[in-house]
Design a protein around this motif. Structure first.
Motif, PDB file in Angstrom:
ATOM      1  N   MET A   1    -133.399  73.396  36.623  1.00 47.26           N
ATOM      2  CA  MET A   1    -132.466  72.557  37.386  1.00 47.26           C
ATOM      3  C   MET A   1    -132.952  72.441  38.827  1.00 47.26           C
ATOM      4  O   MET A   1    -133.175  73.451  39.485  1.00 47.26           O
ATOM      5  CB  MET A   1    -131.067  73.192  37.359  1.00 47.26           C
ATOM      6  N   ASP A   2    -133.157  71.216  39.297  1.00 47.39           N
ATOM      7  CA  ASP A   2    -133.640  70.979  40.656  1.00 47.39           C
ATOM      8  C   ASP A   2    -132.464  71.010  41.626  1.00 47.39           C
ATOM      9  O   ASP A   2    -131.614  70.124  41.624  1.00 47.39           O
ATOM     10  CB  ASP A   2    -134.356  69.631  40.725  1.00 47.39           C
ATOM     11  N   ILE A   3    -132.402  72.045  42.454  1.00 48.71           N
ATOM     12  CA  ILE A   3    -131.378  72.151  43.486  1.00 48.71           C
ATOM     13  C   ILE A   3    -132.119  72.301  44.806  1.00 48.71           C
ATOM     14  O   ILE A   3    -132.746  73.331  45.060  1.00 48.71           O
ATOM     15  CB  ILE A   3    -130.453  73.361  43.253  1.00 48.71           C
ATOM     16  N   SER A   4    -132.088  71.258  45.632  1.00 50.14           N
ATOM     17  CA  SER A   4    -132.894  71.310  46.844  1.00 50.14           C
ATOM     18  C   SER A   4    -132.353  70.372  47.910  1.00 50.14           C
ATOM     19  O   SER A   4    -131.611  69.429  47.625  1.00 50.14           O
ATOM     20  CB  SER A   4    -134.347  70.918  46.531  1.00 50.14           C
ATOM     21  N   VAL A   5    -132.744  70.644  49.147  1.00 49.33           N
ATOM     22  CA  VAL A   5    -132.509  69.742  50.275  1.00 49.33           C
ATOM     23  C   VAL A   5    -133.854  69.530  50.956  1.00 49.33           C
ATOM     24  O   VAL A   5    -134.516  70.492  51.359  1.00 49.33           O
ATOM     25  CB  VAL A   5    -131.488  70.324  51.268  1.00 49.33           C
ATOM     26  N   THR A   6    -134.270  68.279  51.028  1.00 51.07           N
ATOM     27  CA  THR A   6    -135.533  67.951  51.687  1.00 51.07           C
ATOM     28  C   THR A   6    -135.267  66.917  52.779  1.00 51.07           C
ATOM     29  O   THR A   6    -134.221  66.253  52.782  1.00 51.07           O
ATOM     30  CB  THR A   6    -136.549  67.384  50.677  1.00 51.07           C
ATOM     31  N   PHE A   7    -136.230  66.787  53.681  1.00 50.60           N
ATOM     32  CA  PHE A   7    -136.024  65.904  54.831  1.00 50.60           C
ATOM     33  C   PHE A   7    -137.068  64.796  54.875  1.00 50.60           C
ATOM     34  O   PHE A   7    -138.265  65.042  54.692  1.00 50.60           O
ATOM     35  CB  PHE A   7    -136.049  66.708  56.131  1.00 50.60           C
ATOM     36  N   ASP A 257    -125.687  57.219  47.576  1.00 54.13           N
ATOM     37  CA  ASP A 257    -125.878  57.766  46.225  1.00 54.13           C
ATOM     38  C   ASP A 257    -126.415  56.698  45.277  1.00 54.13           C
ATOM     39  O   ASP A 257    -126.197  56.767  44.068  1.00 54.13           O
ATOM     40  CB  ASP A 257    -124.575  58.348  45.688  1.00 54.13           C
ATOM     41  N   SER A 258    -127.142  55.720  45.824  1.00 54.33           N
ATOM     42  CA  SER A 258    -127.525  54.540  45.039  1.00 54.33           C
ATOM     43  C   SER A 258    -128.421  54.865  43.850  1.00 54.33           C
ATOM     44  O   SER A 258    -128.446  54.119  42.869  1.00 54.33           O
ATOM     45  CB  SER A 258    -128.221  53.519  45.940  1.00 54.33           C
ATOM     46  N   LEU A 259    -129.149  55.970  43.881  1.00 57.44           N
ATOM     47  CA  LEU A 259    -130.043  56.336  42.783  1.00 57.44           C
ATOM     48  C   LEU A 259    -129.541  57.550  42.009  1.00 57.44           C
ATOM     49  O   LEU A 259    -130.245  58.064  41.145  1.00 57.44           O
ATOM     50  CB  LEU A 259    -131.460  56.606  43.318  1.00 57.44           C
ATOM     51  N   SER A 260    -128.344  57.994  42.299  1.00 59.10           N
ATOM     52  CA  SER A 260    -127.844  59.228  41.691  1.00 59.10           C
ATOM     53  C   SER A 260    -127.128  58.970  40.377  1.00 59.10           C
ATOM     54  O   SER A 260    -126.393  57.986  40.242  1.00 59.10           O
ATOM     55  CB  SER A 260    -126.882  59.929  42.654  1.00 59.10           C
ATOM     56  N   PHE A 299    -127.167  59.005  60.714  1.00 63.51           N
ATOM     57  CA  PHE A 299    -127.902  60.031  59.989  1.00 63.51           C
ATOM     58  C   PHE A 299    -127.640  59.763  58.510  1.00 63.51           C
ATOM     59  O   PHE A 299    -126.499  59.822  58.064  1.00 63.51           O
ATOM     60  CB  PHE A 299    -127.412  61.418  60.411  1.00 63.51           C
ATOM     61  N   VAL A 300    -128.684  59.428  57.760  1.00 59.98           N
ATOM     62  CA  VAL A 300    -128.519  59.047  56.356  1.00 59.98           C
ATOM     63  C   VAL A 300    -128.779  60.252  55.458  1.00 59.98           C
ATOM     64  O   VAL A 300    -129.868  60.833  55.472  1.00 59.98           O
ATOM     65  CB  VAL A 300    -129.472  57.900  55.971  1.00 59.98           C
ATOM     66  N   ALA A 301    -127.755  60.611  54.669  1.00 57.92           N
ATOM     67  CA  ALA A 301    -127.890  61.683  53.690  1.00 57.92           C
ATOM     68  C   ALA A 301    -127.903  61.055  52.302  1.00 57.92           C
ATOM     69  O   ALA A 301    -126.945  60.392  51.902  1.00 57.92           O
ATOM     70  CB  ALA A 301    -126.742  62.673  53.816  1.00 57.92           C
ATOM     71  N   GLY A 302    -128.981  61.256  51.577  1.00 58.04           N
ATOM     72  CA  GLY A 302    -129.100  60.711  50.239  1.00 58.04           C
ATOM     73  C   GLY A 302    -128.734  61.740  49.184  1.00 58.04           C
ATOM     74  O   GLY A 302    -129.188  62.889  49.248  1.00 58.04           O
ATOM     75  N   ILE A 303    -127.909  61.353  48.247  1.00 56.92           N
ATOM     76  CA  ILE A 303    -127.554  62.205  47.114  1.00 56.92           C
ATOM     77  C   ILE A 303    -128.457  61.800  45.957  1.00 56.92           C
ATOM     78  O   ILE A 303    -128.314  60.708  45.399  1.00 56.92           O
ATOM     79  CB  ILE A 303    -126.065  62.049  46.759  1.00 56.92           C
ATOM     80  N   ASP A 304    -129.428  62.635  45.641  1.00 59.08           N
ATOM     81  CA  ASP A 304    -130.485  62.282  44.684  1.00 59.08           C
ATOM     82  C   ASP A 304    -131.164  60.974  45.089  1.00 59.08           C
ATOM     83  O   ASP A 304    -131.652  60.228  44.245  1.00 59.08           O
ATOM     84  CB  ASP A 304    -129.906  62.142  43.264  1.00 59.08           C
ATOM     85  N   THR A 305    -131.164  60.700  46.364  1.00 59.79           N
ATOM     86  CA  THR A 305    -131.658  59.432  46.903  1.00 59.79           C
ATOM     87  C   THR A 305    -132.354  59.729  48.229  1.00 59.79           C
ATOM     88  O   THR A 305    -131.902  60.591  48.985  1.00 59.79           O
ATOM     89  CB  THR A 305    -130.482  58.456  47.138  1.00 59.79           C
ATOM     90  N   GLU A 306    -133.431  59.022  48.540  1.00 59.42           N
ATOM     91  CA  GLU A 306    -134.144  59.267  49.784  1.00 59.42           C
ATOM     92  C   GLU A 306    -133.260  58.984  50.995  1.00 59.42           C
ATOM     93  O   GLU A 306    -132.430  58.080  50.976  1.00 59.42           O
ATOM     94  CB  GLU A 306    -135.410  58.404  49.849  1.00 59.42           C
ATOM     95  N   VAL A 311    -130.352  65.381  49.165  1.00 60.06           N
ATOM     96  CA  VAL A 311    -129.716  66.501  48.472  1.00 60.06           C
ATOM     97  C   VAL A 311    -129.837  66.265  46.975  1.00 60.06           C
ATOM     98  O   VAL A 311    -129.275  65.303  46.448  1.00 60.06           O
ATOM     99  CB  VAL A 311    -128.235  66.634  48.877  1.00 60.06           C
ATOM    100  N   ASN A 312    -130.558  67.148  46.308  1.00 57.54           N
ATOM    101  CA  ASN A 312    -130.797  66.996  44.878  1.00 57.54           C
ATOM    102  C   ASN A 312    -130.081  68.094  44.100  1.00 57.54           C
ATOM    103  O   ASN A 312    -130.059  69.252  44.521  1.00 57.54           O
ATOM    104  CB  ASN A 312    -132.293  67.065  44.573  1.00 57.54           C
ATOM    105  N   GLY A 313    -129.520  67.719  42.963  1.00 58.62           N
ATOM    106  CA  GLY A 313    -128.873  68.699  42.104  1.00 58.62           C
ATOM    107  C   GLY A 313    -127.760  68.062  41.304  1.00 58.62           C
ATOM    108  O   GLY A 313    -127.254  66.989  41.659  1.00 58.62           O
ATOM    109  N   PRO A 314    -127.365  68.693  40.199  1.00 55.35           N
ATOM    110  CA  PRO A 314    -126.269  68.167  39.387  1.00 55.35           C
ATOM    111  C   PRO A 314    -124.934  68.342  40.099  1.00 55.35           C
ATOM    112  O   PRO A 314    -124.845  68.992  41.152  1.00 55.35           O
ATOM    113  CB  PRO A 314    -126.344  69.010  38.110  1.00 55.35           C
ATOM    114  N   LEU A 315    -123.880  67.771  39.527  1.00 56.62           N
ATOM    115  CA  LEU A 315    -122.600  67.683  40.223  1.00 56.62           C
ATOM    116  C   LEU A 315    -122.048  69.044  40.657  1.00 56.62           C
ATOM    117  O   LEU A 315    -121.613  69.202  41.805  1.00 56.62           O
ATOM    118  CB  LEU A 315    -121.579  66.959  39.341  1.00 56.62           C
ATOM    119  N   GLY A 316    -122.035  70.026  39.754  1.00 55.01           N
ATOM    120  CA  GLY A 316    -121.491  71.334  40.116  1.00 55.01           C
ATOM    121  C   GLY A 316    -122.216  71.941  41.299  1.00 55.01           C
ATOM    122  O   GLY A 316    -121.604  72.550  42.186  1.00 55.01           O
TER     123      GLY A 316
END
Length: 542
Positions: A1-7, A257-260, A299-306, A311-316
């Protein structure tokens, strides 16, 4: 499971790295893991002592699974396929996201609009189960929904005791009332605040009844909980980035969240962030539903999106990471992320307006101008003669670092009732719906300014961004929309109808905003359908 925050932004990455270093030096990750209530200062300590249970929900909520599973099996065995959730704020936003993501149907009532409530009542009442969710039971919207459904069940010859499930805190007035009525009660962790309750009984019970796999949700969250231990964790990195960006002036957080594969998480995060940080004249404004403009304070925060942060990871996992990050951002901003000191202002104004009006008309005032089916209330300059002029005035009045917020006290599902041709394509159908949807105003106005334009449904937003509007920076401009009610709905045992309550809530928030010096204009649609069309046409002319 990919759980990560990248910049994806070097400046954000550098600021986050420096903020993380300072947080680690101060022992924040270790103290937060231990549930130290002193992290947010002495003034916040008493509140924090009873609000840190969310850290352990991935484990402690498993104790609820046998009860929830048995309840869901009983509901399905009885053929109750229409699940209605009566709840506000954290009690409704998380289940809405969970059910949308797991693709199971849930009817959410977080409104006092009589049309929206009537639509839910007319849908399979004989196969309906209602989840009444409230920490205390005193929430006026949820109390009204409970009363209305109790009466509807009795009128249909159905015993409400078999159809109403209550989620509440132990020892609350609602628990006592539910026990007396014979309702099934599921108790939530009282050490968890509403907006941090996604993984508690408030998020799990209605979602499980609707058919979501809540055990899987907890599995995802438990894996994220392990990732949050120690200094190198995604929640710390995200919170450091949000807080540091806000302190440097980038305090408009656009959620993309356009790609999530997750559906609707920005609406949940909007409440979490706005209500947690928007106080003492500071905070982070979450912006949902519009594209970035490249403004210096974005400041743009992407949910499974650049984005500037991704911020990558499943809903929980996302639930827990964003909660952790919000607590960390609160620490950096110097605010208590667990209180909501200004939310009561609108509630108190609403109660006063209803009490003072008695059986008489509510104090709506006299319109400054009328443009077709739209009445305009507020301070309007003499040179402004029509609706396009009003909208132009509001856009031009947004401060350099400010925003425009549209607050709509209308039926958020009415646009979907508009007839469409039987052979129409999906694109044609969505265009028809958009032409009748007040929410379309956000997009129409956002392309006419480089400042953020937010949109909130009332009274839903009162339990969400309403705290930021009154407690955050003094740079908001507000456009409130109300509408005439043709088919009102009685609230059994109360001296008001839903329509009267809805208008009183709008006027109450209007009063609270004006007392704080916030510029605000109210548009009243004397004919809702025609008024929405007229308003959207006016926006295109700006």
């Amino acid at each position: 499971m990919d759980i990560s925050v990248t910049f994806g932004d070097e400046e954000v990455s550098a600021q986050a790295e420096e903020a993380v270093r300072k947080l680690v030096e101060d022992g924040v990750p270790r103290a937060l893991a231990a549930g130290d209530p002193a992290l947010w200062g002495p003034e916040a300590e008493e509140e924090a002592k009873i609000r840190l249970g969310w850290l352990n929900l991935p484990v402690t909520s498993r104790e609820l699974l046998p009860q929830i599973t048995a309840l869901a099996e009983r509901v399905r065995a009885e053929g109750l396929e229409h699940v209605v959730l009566a709840g506000m704020g954290g009690s409704s936003l998380a289940p809405e996201v969970i059910c949308a993501t797991f693709d199971v149907p849930l009817t959410v009532l977080d409104t006092t609009d009589p049309g929206q409530v009537r639509r839910a009542l007319a849908d399979r009442l004989d196969r309906t189960v209602v989840v009444v969710s409230s920490k205390s039971g005193s929430t006026i919207e949820t109390d009204s929904h409970r009363r209305i459904y109790e009466q509807a069940f009795r009128d249909a010859g159905i015993d409400p005791a078999g159809r109403i499930v209550v989620v509440t805190d132990p020892g609350s007035p609602l628990e006592r009332a539910a026990a007396e009525a014979g309702y099934t009660v599921v108790l939530a962790d009282p050490a968890v605040g509403g907006r941090y309750s996604a993984l508690s009984a408030f998020g799990l019970v209605p979602s499980a009844l609707a058919g979501a796999d809540v055990a899987r949700l907890l599995d995802q969250a438990e894996e994220a909980r392990a990732a949050l231990d120690g200094e190198a964790n995604p929640g710390l990195a995200l919170g450091a980035a949000i807080g540091a960006a806000a302190l440097s002036g980038r305090d408009k957080l656009l959620l993309d969240d356009s790609l999530s594969p997750i559906n609707g998480l920005p609406d949940w995060a909007e409440q979490l962030i706005a209500e947690s940080t928007g106080k003492q004249g500071r905070g982070v404004l979450p912006v949902v539903g519009i594209d970035p403009t490249g403004a210096a304070d974005e400041f743009v925060a992407g949910i499974d999106t650049e984005g500037d942060a991704e911020v990558n990871g499943p809903l929980g996992a996302q639930f827990l990471i964003w909660e952790y990050a919000t607590a960390v951002a609160g620490r950096l901003l110097g605010v208590n992320p667990f209180d909501q000191p200004n939310v009561a202002e609108s509630k108190e104004s609403t109660a006063r307006i209803l009490a003072e009006a008695g059986d008489g008309p509510l104090p709506t005032g006299v319109p400054s101008l009328v443009d077709g089916p739209v009445e305009v209330y507020g301070e309007i300059p003499e040179h402004v003669k029509d609706l396009p002029g009003v909208l132009t005035m509001l856009l031009e009045g947004i401060p350099a670092q400010g925003y425009l917020s549209i607050l709509s006290f209308l039926d958020r599902e009415a646009a979907f009732d508009v007839p469409v041709p039987e052979d129409a394509s999906f694109e044609v159908i969505t265009d028809i719906w958009a032409a009748h949807d007040p929410a379309s105003l956000q997009g129409l106005l956002s392309i006419r300014t480089d400042r953020p334009v937010t949109f909130g449904w009332g009274p839903r937003y009162l339990h969400s961004t309403g705290q930021y509007h009154k407690g955050g920076p003094q740079n908001g401009v507000f456009l409130q929309i109300t509408g005439a009610v043709d088919n009102d709905l009685e609230v059994p045992g109360q001296p008001y109808t839903l329509g009267r309550l809805e208008l009183a809530q709008a006027l109450g928030d209007l009063d609270a905003l004006r007392k704080r010096g916030r510029p605000v204009v109210r548009l009243h649609l004397t004919d809702r359908e025609a008024g929405v069309r007229h308003l959207l046409t006016a926006a295109r002319e700006v």
